[in-house]
Design an enzyme around this catalytic site. Structure first.
Site, PDB file in Angstrom:
ATOM      1  N   ASP A  21     -11.768   9.524  59.544  1.00  0.00           N
ATOM      2  CA  ASP A  21     -10.712   9.690  58.530  1.00  0.00           C
ATOM      3  C   ASP A  21     -10.295   8.321  57.973  1.00  0.00           C
ATOM      4  O   ASP A  21      -9.118   8.064  57.705  1.00  0.00           O
ATOM      5  CB  ASP A  21      -9.501  10.446  59.086  1.00  0.00           C
ATOM      6  CG  ASP A  21      -8.573  10.961  57.973  1.00  0.00           C
ATOM      7  OD1 ASP A  21      -8.903  10.793  56.782  1.00  0.00           O
ATOM      8  OD2 ASP A  21      -7.509  11.515  58.311  1.00  0.00           O
ATOM      9  N   HIS A  61      -5.865   2.120  51.791  1.00  0.00           N
ATOM     10  CA  HIS A  61      -4.782   2.105  50.795  1.00  0.00           C
ATOM     11  C   HIS A  61      -4.466   0.656  50.461  1.00  0.00           C
ATOM     12  O   HIS A  61      -4.410  -0.187  51.357  1.00  0.00           O
ATOM     13  CB  HIS A  61      -3.510   2.761  51.347  1.00  0.00           C
ATOM     14  CG  HIS A  61      -3.624   4.238  51.502  1.00  0.00           C
ATOM     15  ND1 HIS A  61      -3.700   5.090  50.426  1.00  0.00           N
ATOM     16  CD2 HIS A  61      -3.673   5.021  52.609  1.00  0.00           C
ATOM     17  CE1 HIS A  61      -3.789   6.343  50.873  1.00  0.00           C
ATOM     18  NE2 HIS A  61      -3.787   6.332  52.185  1.00  0.00           N
ATOM     19  N   ASN A  78      -1.787  11.242  58.354  1.00  0.00           N
ATOM     20  CA  ASN A  78      -1.786  12.697  58.234  1.00  0.00           C
ATOM     21  C   ASN A  78      -3.049  13.254  58.864  1.00  0.00           C
ATOM     22  O   ASN A  78      -4.139  12.946  58.388  1.00  0.00           O
ATOM     23  CB  ASN A  78      -1.730  13.071  56.747  1.00  0.00           C
ATOM     24  CG  ASN A  78      -1.775  14.566  56.518  1.00  0.00           C
ATOM     25  OD1 ASN A  78      -2.053  15.341  57.417  1.00  0.00           O
ATOM     26  ND2 ASN A  78      -1.522  14.983  55.281  1.00  0.00           N
ATOM     27  N   ASN A  91     -11.301  13.967  47.653  1.00  0.00           N
ATOM     28  CA  ASN A  91     -10.025  13.738  46.963  1.00  0.00           C
ATOM     29  C   ASN A  91     -10.005  12.425  46.190  1.00  0.00           C
ATOM     30  O   ASN A  91      -9.153  11.568  46.383  1.00  0.00           O
ATOM     31  CB  ASN A  91      -8.845  13.821  47.946  1.00  0.00           C
ATOM     32  CG  ASN A  91      -8.907  12.777  49.045  1.00  0.00           C
ATOM     33  OD1 ASN A  91      -9.971  12.245  49.356  1.00  0.00           O
ATOM     34  ND2 ASN A  91      -7.775  12.483  49.643  1.00  0.00           N
ATOM     35  N   ARG A 105     -12.821   6.574  48.093  1.00  0.00           N
ATOM     36  CA  ARG A 105     -11.887   6.330  46.971  1.00  0.00           C
ATOM     37  C   ARG A 105     -12.513   6.204  45.598  1.00  0.00           C
ATOM     38  O   ARG A 105     -11.804   6.139  44.608  1.00  0.00           O
ATOM     39  CB  ARG A 105     -11.014   5.097  47.235  1.00  0.00           C
ATOM     40  CG  ARG A 105     -10.203   5.144  48.520  1.00  0.00           C
ATOM     41  CD  ARG A 105      -9.210   6.268  48.530  1.00  0.00           C
ATOM     42  NE  ARG A 105      -8.299   6.179  49.675  1.00  0.00           N
ATOM     43  CZ  ARG A 105      -7.795   7.238  50.293  1.00  0.00           C
ATOM     44  NH1 ARG A 105      -8.101   8.464  49.893  1.00  0.00           N
ATOM     45  NH2 ARG A 105      -6.970   7.084  51.316  1.00  0.00           N
ATOM     46  N   HIS A 122      -9.671  16.467  61.870  1.00  0.00           N
ATOM     47  CA  HIS A 122      -8.617  15.738  62.595  1.00  0.00           C
ATOM     48  C   HIS A 122      -7.626  16.585  63.414  1.00  0.00           C
ATOM     49  O   HIS A 122      -6.436  16.611  63.139  1.00  0.00           O
ATOM     50  CB  HIS A 122      -7.851  14.807  61.667  1.00  0.00           C
ATOM     51  CG  HIS A 122      -7.499  15.350  60.308  1.00  0.00           C
ATOM     52  ND1 HIS A 122      -6.899  16.569  60.117  1.00  0.00           N
ATOM     53  CD2 HIS A 122      -7.669  14.810  59.090  1.00  0.00           C
ATOM     54  CE1 HIS A 122      -6.723  16.749  58.825  1.00  0.00           C
ATOM     55  NE2 HIS A 122      -7.180  15.718  58.174  1.00  0.00           N
TER      56      HIS A 122
HETATM   57 ZN   LIG Z   1      -7.123  15.321  56.169  1.00  0.00          ZN
END
Ligand SMILES: [Zn+2]
Length: 429
Positions: free
Chosen positions: A304, A308, A277, A91, A61, A231
C-alpha cells in the site's frame, strides 16, 4: 547479447549455499561449484536469494499526481525494495477505469524498465460507486488487467459488488476490496478506542472494516467468485477470513508492513506521518495479523505504498492525507516482525511476497520458484546488516515514510529483472 551472471554461494530461500547462473533472461543453472564462461561473477556469500518480489498494492500516482510519484520514480523505489513486479492502483487522475488509461500506465512501466507494472482497473466509473467500469475492455487490453479495485474507496453497494464479482469470473479476474463501511467512518481519523476519545479525533471502528469483509465473503461464496481483501487491519477481520477459508470461500487477504509493526498509540504524537487508511490499530491487532500471516490466513504482504507530497502531509492531523511509503522498507519490516521472531522462514517470505501475490494477480512471469528455466527475477538480500532509514535517500518523489530515523534489519543488495540487474550493490543500475 545480454550479460550472463554467475551468483555464487547465495542462500537459496535461506538454505545451503547455492550458485545460480542467469542467462538470456532465465535461470539457466542451479547448483554448486558452477562455472560460466564470460559471466559477471557476484559473490553472494551470506545473502538470501528470493524470487523477485511482487506487490499487489502500489500507488504510483501517474497519471495526474506526478508531484507525488511517477511510474518511473515508483518503480525505481520498487526495484530498490527487491520488487520485480507491482500492481498499480486505479485511483489516479484520470481514474484507471478504461482500456486507454490502463494501457498508458502499463506502457509507462515498460518504458521505465525497472519493474513490471500491472495496472489495477477500477471497479466503478471514476471510483464513484455508481456503475461498473468497462472491466471486460480492461481485461482484453494490452495491459491484460486481472485485478480490479476501487481502492481508496470501498465498493459499498452490495449490488455493484455482486455484479463485479460475477463479471470478473469471465476472465478469471479478482475484485480487491478496500473494506471500509462509509457511514461508519464518516470523518474518521484514527482507530476507535479509548485513545481516540482522549485525543479528540473521530474514531474508525474495527467493525467498519469487518462488516464489509463478512458481507463480501458471503457474496463471493454466493456467486462462486474470487475475492481479495486489501490491507486487513483488525483481529476480527483475520478471524472472519479464517472462517470463510475454512468454509471453502475463494478469498485471499493481504496485510501491510506498517500494520505489522506500528500501533495506534503513535497517533498521540499528532504527527500525520502516522495517518493511514485503514488506521494503525492496537497491539492485539498487530499480534493477530502476524499470527494470520504466519498460519496462511493472510496470504500476502502488500505495501500500500502511498506517496504524498510534503504539503499534503505536513499539516494538522485532520487535514493531512492518508497513506505512507512502503516499497523500500517492506522486506526489512517483514524480517523484523516475522522472520527474526521465528514466525516465518525465508521460504514463507517468498510465498507471501512473491509466489502468492503473483498467483492472485494471475501474473505468470513472476513469482516462480528459482529453478532452471524460470524467469530470472531474483532478489539478493543481506539480512545481517542494519540500516537507519533516511527519507532523503529514497527513490520515491515523496518522503512520507513512518520509519524515518528507525534502525531496521536487512538491505536489498541486488535485484534482477529477467536476468538484467536493476539494482547492484544496493544502488540502482
Ligand atoms: Zn485502500
Amino acid at each position: 547479447m545480454s550479460t550472463t551472471y554467475l551468483i555464487q554461494n547465495a542462500s537459496l530461500l535461506g538454505g545451503d549455499p547455492t550458485d545460480l547462473v542467469l542467462r538470456d533472461g532465465v535461470v539457466a543453472e542451479v547448483g554448486t561449484g558452477l562455472q560460466a564462461d564470460g559471466a559477471e561473477v557476484l559473490d553472494a556469500t551470506g545473502l538470501v536469494a528470493l524470487p523477485g518480489l511482487v506487490d499487489l498494492h502500489t500507488h504510483l500516482r501517474e497519471p495526474g499526481r506526478e508531484d507525488a510519484e511517477t511510474v518511473e520514480s515508483g518503480t525505481r523505489a520498487a526495484a530498490l525494495g527487491g520488487f520485480t513486479a507491482v500492481h498499480a492502483m486505479a485511483n489516479t487522475e484520470p481514474v484507471a477505469d478504461t482500456a486507454g488509461v490502463v494501457e498508458q500506465v502499463w506502457r509507462l512501466g515498460r518504458e521505465a524498465g525497472f519493474c513490471d507494472v500491472y495496472p489495477v482497473g477500477a471497479v466503478t466509473v471514476g471510483l464513484q460507486g455508481e456503475r461498473l467500469a468497462e472491466l471486460g475492455a480492461m481485461a482484453d487490453s494490452a495491459a491484460r488487467v486481472r485485478v480490479f479495485s476501487d481502492d481508496g474507496k470501498c465498493v459499498s453497494d452490495a449490488v455493484l459488488m455482486r455484479r463485479a464479482l460475477e463479471y470478473v469470473k469471465a476472465f478469471d479476474g479478482v475484485v480487491a476490496q478496500h473494506a471500509q463501511e462509509p457511514r461508519l467512518t464518516e470523518g474518521a481519523q484514527m482507530n476507535e478506542g479509548e485513545l481516540s476519545g482522549r485525543l479528540g479525533l473521530t474514531g474508525w471502528p474495527a467493525v467498519a472494516e469487518e462488516a464489509v469483509i463478512a458481507r463480501d465473503c458471503l457474496l463471493a461464496e454466493h456467486v462462486g467468485s474470487r475475492l481479495h481483501v486489501c490491507h486487513v487491519s483488525t483481529a476480527g477481520s483475520v478471524q472472519i477470513v479464517r472462517e470463510a477459508k475454512a468454509r471453502g470461500v475463494d478469498v485471499t487477504a493481504e496485510a501491510c508492513p506498517h500494520h505489522l509493526i506500528l500501533t495506534d498509540e503513535l497517533a498521540a504524537t499528532y504527527d500525520p506521518i502516522y495517518k493511514v487508511n485503514p488506521p494503525l490499530r492496537t497491539r492485539a491487532d498487530v499480534e493477530a495479523l502476524r499470527g494470520g500471516l504466519a498460519d496462511g490466513t493472510i496470504d500476502i504482504v502488500a505495501t500500500d505504498h502511498a506517496p504524498h507530497p510534503h504539503e499534503d502531509k505536513d499539516c494538522e492531523w485532520a487535514a493531512a492525507a492518508f497513506g505512507m511509503l512502503g516499497l523500500e522498507t517492506a522486506l526489512s519490516i517483514v524480517q523484523e516482525t516475522m522472520v527474526d521472531p521465528g514466525l516465518l522462514d525465508w521460504a514463507g517470505v517468498a510465498e507471501r511476497m512473491s509466489h502468492a501475490p503473483a498467483r492472485i494477480g494471475r501474473v505468470a512471469d513472476h513469482g516462480q520458484p528459482l529453478a532452471v528455466g524460470a524467469p530470472a527475477n531474483v532478489v539478493l538480500y543481506d539480512p545481517a546488516v542494519r540500516r537507519t532509514v533516511d527519507p532523503a535517500r529514497s527513490a520515491s518523489l515523496s518522503r512520507n515514510t513512518p520509519y524515518r530515523g528507525m534502525e531496521l534489519p536487512g538491505r536489498v543488495v541486488a535485484t534482477f529483472l529477467r536476468g538484467r540487474p536493476t539494482v547492484l550493490d544496493g544502488a540502482l543500475v
